[in-house]
Every structure is written in C-alpha cells, then in structure tokens.
Write a protein that holds these residues in place. Structure first.
Motif, PDB file in Angstrom:
ATOM      1  N   GLY A  83       0.783  -1.226   0.000  1.00 31.31           N
ATOM      2  CA  GLY A  83       0.000   0.000   0.000  1.00 31.31           C
ATOM      3  C   GLY A  83       0.813   1.273   0.000  1.00 31.31           C
ATOM      4  O   GLY A  83       0.537   2.192   0.778  1.00 31.31           O
ATOM      5  N   TRP A  84       1.804   1.379  -0.902  1.00 31.10           N
ATOM      6  CA  TRP A  84       2.723   2.515  -0.915  1.00 31.10           C
ATOM      7  C   TRP A  84       2.560   3.375  -2.160  1.00 31.10           C
ATOM      8  O   TRP A  84       2.196   2.883  -3.229  1.00 31.10           O
ATOM      9  N   GLN A  85       2.907   4.637  -2.028  1.00 28.89           N
ATOM     10  CA  GLN A  85       3.272   5.448  -3.177  1.00 28.89           C
ATOM     11  C   GLN A  85       4.786   5.320  -3.330  1.00 28.89           C
ATOM     12  O   GLN A  85       5.493   5.139  -2.336  1.00 28.89           O
ATOM     13  N   ASP A 142       8.571   4.831  11.075  1.00 28.55           N
ATOM     14  CA  ASP A 142       7.157   4.762  11.408  1.00 28.55           C
ATOM     15  C   ASP A 142       6.712   6.159  11.841  1.00 28.55           C
ATOM     16  O   ASP A 142       6.969   6.580  12.967  1.00 28.55           O
ATOM     17  N   GLY A 145       1.634   7.327   9.933  1.00 25.42           N
ATOM     18  CA  GLY A 145       0.764   7.804   8.862  1.00 25.42           C
ATOM     19  C   GLY A 145       0.457   9.285   8.914  1.00 25.42           C
ATOM     20  O   GLY A 145      -0.451   9.752   8.209  1.00 25.42           O
ATOM     21  N   HIS A 147      -0.211  13.001   8.385  1.00 28.53           N
ATOM     22  CA  HIS A 147      -0.432  13.653   7.091  1.00 28.53           C
ATOM     23  C   HIS A 147      -0.334  15.170   7.233  1.00 28.53           C
ATOM     24  O   HIS A 147       0.767  15.725   7.118  1.00 28.53           O
ATOM     25  N   ASP A 172       6.374   5.597   6.614  1.00 27.21           N
ATOM     26  CA  ASP A 172       4.933   5.498   6.828  1.00 27.21           C
ATOM     27  C   ASP A 172       4.406   6.845   7.324  1.00 27.21           C
ATOM     28  O   ASP A 172       4.158   7.044   8.508  1.00 27.21           O
ATOM     29  N   TYR A 190       9.559   4.565  -0.737  1.00 31.35           N
ATOM     30  CA  TYR A 190       8.196   4.140  -0.488  1.00 31.35           C
ATOM     31  C   TYR A 190       7.633   5.014   0.628  1.00 31.35           C
ATOM     32  O   TYR A 190       8.231   5.124   1.698  1.00 31.35           O
ATOM     33  N   TYR A 191       6.472   5.623   0.376  1.00 30.12           N
ATOM     34  CA  TYR A 191       5.896   6.528   1.361  1.00 30.12           C
ATOM     35  C   TYR A 191       4.374   6.423   1.314  1.00 30.12           C
ATOM     36  O   TYR A 191       3.789   5.886   0.368  1.00 30.12           O
ATOM     37  N   THR A 192       3.719   6.962   2.344  1.00 29.40           N
ATOM     38  CA  THR A 192       2.276   6.769   2.487  1.00 29.40           C
ATOM     39  C   THR A 192       1.463   7.816   1.748  1.00 29.40           C
ATOM     40  O   THR A 192       0.455   7.496   1.115  1.00 29.40           O
ATOM     41  N   SER A 193       1.863   9.095   1.837  1.00 32.32           N
ATOM     42  CA  SER A 193       1.067  10.150   1.214  1.00 32.32           C
ATOM     43  C   SER A 193       1.935  11.383   0.969  1.00 32.32           C
ATOM     44  O   SER A 193       3.099  11.423   1.375  1.00 32.32           O
ATOM     45  N   ARG A 219       3.486  -0.802   8.702  1.00 30.12           N
ATOM     46  CA  ARG A 219       2.254  -1.523   8.378  1.00 30.12           C
ATOM     47  C   ARG A 219       2.055  -2.655   9.399  1.00 30.12           C
ATOM     48  O   ARG A 219       1.944  -2.397  10.574  1.00 30.12           O
TER      49      ARG A 219
END
Length: 314
Positions: A83-85, A142, A145, A147, A172, A190-193, A219
């Motif tokens: 589930g990464w960008q 970590d 998440g 944002h 993350d 690899y990153y979340t947003s 994750r």
C-alpha cells in the motif's frame, strides 16, 4: 535465572539507569545485540547486523515471491508491507534498515527528549536518525501515517539522506517536496502520502521521535535495525539478517531451474507435467550438465553455480 530473563533484566536495568531523553531514544549496542541473537556475522559499531555487501548486491535480483517463501518456511510469514506510493517505481530498493519511530507529540515528553538532545548538540529531531546513516542503509520510519503538518522529510532532508546512504527510504507518513525528491536520481522510496505542509515543533507540536534503531512497526511488519530491505513492484519486504543469504541462494537456484525448465519446454524435450512435478533423476542430471555447459552465460555468478554443483551427486 534463565538466559531470556537475564536479557530482559539487563535491558530493564539499562533503560532505568539511562538519563531520560535522546540517550534513551536510541537503543544501546548491548540491547541491540541481545535482540538479534540469531545473527552471527559482522556488526556495525552500534551493534546493527551487517549483512555482507555481496549478499546485498545479489538481493536485487530476488523476487518478492521467492523471498516470501523462504521467510514463510522459516516462520516469518508477516514480513511484507503493502500500500505505498513510490518514487522511482521501476527501480529496486535494497539496503540495511536504520529504524526510527515517531509518535503523536505531547509537550512534556517532547520537551524532555528534545532538551536531552540539545545537550548533546543535536538539533531538529527529524534529523537525528539521518545523522546515523552510512552507505547502503535505508531509512525506515514509522511516522504513524501522519499527514497534515506531519512531514518530517522534504527535499533538503531527502538530499541529506541520499548523500549519506546512497539510497532511498521507507516512510509510513506524508512527504513534502515530492517534486524535488524525484530529482534525486537514486532516491527510490516508499511513502504513504504527500502533503505540502511540514511539522513545526514546538509551534505546532504533532510529532516526536521516541525510538532510533529500536524495533519498529511498518504496516503489519515488525522491523529490526539491520534487516535487509527489499522494495520492488510496489511492496516492501523486510528480511531478517540471518535469513538473507538463504533468501539469495534459494532465489538463484529457483531462477536457474526456471531458465532450464523453460528452455527444455520450448525444445519439447520434457512435458509441462514433468517440469512442474518433482524432477526425476534424469532431469536433475540434465540440469547439472546444462549448468556446466552454460556456466559463463547465466545470470547467476559462476562462483555461486560452482558452489551449488559441488554438493550434487550427478
């Protein structure tokens, strides 16, 4: 007292005796060695397992499925994070993990940690793990998440990470300055947003660092410092150091067997049923002969093939 209880007791006493703050945020060498007892090879000065460079180089060719199968059979069935960008999605990320754990900040705890860091000459908490990086590392964080107002990495910190490690990140949380990060050629990440904001303590206190090179969660995976990070096809795998060589050698054998099997199927020498099933002695003999005949043409190193052939009886 059992060995396990002695280890736990030593860790507890060590943590109690340490001054609160940055020293406690970063794991000690003794603690890290105690938590990675299956690794018998070389370590970094801080105690992190140091998987050999040759294994790291060969890891880039390992498939996600091959790595997962070896770890699953060894009892490590939850080492894949999805589930990464991705920055540079066509490249492969391989390196040794340096871990960082952030939590939602609260003023009293943040101040205790930050004050101790300042006494040691440290500045912004988001750069403390970056200062530890060496070539071949992957910064694994970590950031729970976070944002809006959460990014602790933009193009300045990203360039610092790349200058030290020659590598990217697994993060993350939200990044900022993604356009600038994409300009760093080898920064496969690899990153979340993405969010254009940034963390701004103490003015907007929403994140604080609570762990450096301690066990962390990415994750659904528990990641240890020194784990081998393998990122490809949009997923990230974290391989325990003591399994890294087995993952690589198993992958190489599978790759060679697939090449041989596909060639023989195209030639019509064997049926799909024969290749898909457990190979007969005749096919195994044919495989060994094929390896010897093509040893200088195959995508696996000659030394590795010779090592594999050494233990075969045909």
């Amino acid at each position: 007292m059992s060995t396990f209880k002695k280890i736990l007791f030593a860790i507890a006493i060590f943590a109690f005796c340490k001054q609160a703050g940055a020293q406690q945020v970063q794991i000690s060498k003794e603690q890290l060695i105690a938590l990675t007892p299956l690794w018998k090879g070389e370590r970094f000065p801080d105690g992190r397992p140091k998987v050999p460079d040759d294994i790291m180089r060969r890891m880039k060719s390992v498939s996600v499925e091959e790595a997962w199968a070896v770890m699953k059979n060894a009892g490590y069935g939850y080492q894949v994070a999805e589930g990464w960008q991705v920055i540079n999605p066509d490249s492969v990320l391989v390196g040794r993990a340096v871990t960082a754990t952030f939590m939602p900040a609260r003023p009293d705890v943040w101040k205790a940690i930050d004050s101790a860091g300042k006494k040691e000459g440290r500045r912004g908490q988001n750069t403390w793990p970056v200062d530890l990086l060496v070539k071949g590392d992957v910064y694994v964080a970590d950031q729970f998440g976070a944002h809006r107002n959460g990014p602790t990495i933009g193009d300045n910190v990203g360039n610092a990470i790349y200058a030290k490690s020659g590598n990217g990140i697994v993060y993350d949380g939200a990044l900022r300055d993604v356009e600038g990060l994409k300009e760093i050629g080898g920064f496969t990440s690899y990153y979340t947003s993405y969010d254009p904001s940034y963390h701004n303590p103490p003015g907007d206190l929403n994140t604080m660092i609570v762990g450096i090179n301690q066990p962390t969660r990415i994750r659904t995976v528990t990641v240890m410092p020194g784990d081998v990070v393998l990122g490809k096809l949009g997923v990230v795998i974290f391989i325990p150091p003591h399994l890294a060589e087995k993952v690589v050698t198993t992958s190489e054998i599978v790759r060679l067997r697939d090449l041989f099997g596909h060639q023989r199927l195209r030639e019509g020498k064997y049926t799909a049923g024969q290749i898909d099933a457990r190979w007969s002695d005749d096919i195994e003999k044919d495989f060994s002969k094929w390896l010897n005949e093509h040893i200088n043409e195959l995508p696996v190193g000659k030394e590795q093939i010779q090592e594999f052939l050494k233990d075969r009886t045909w």
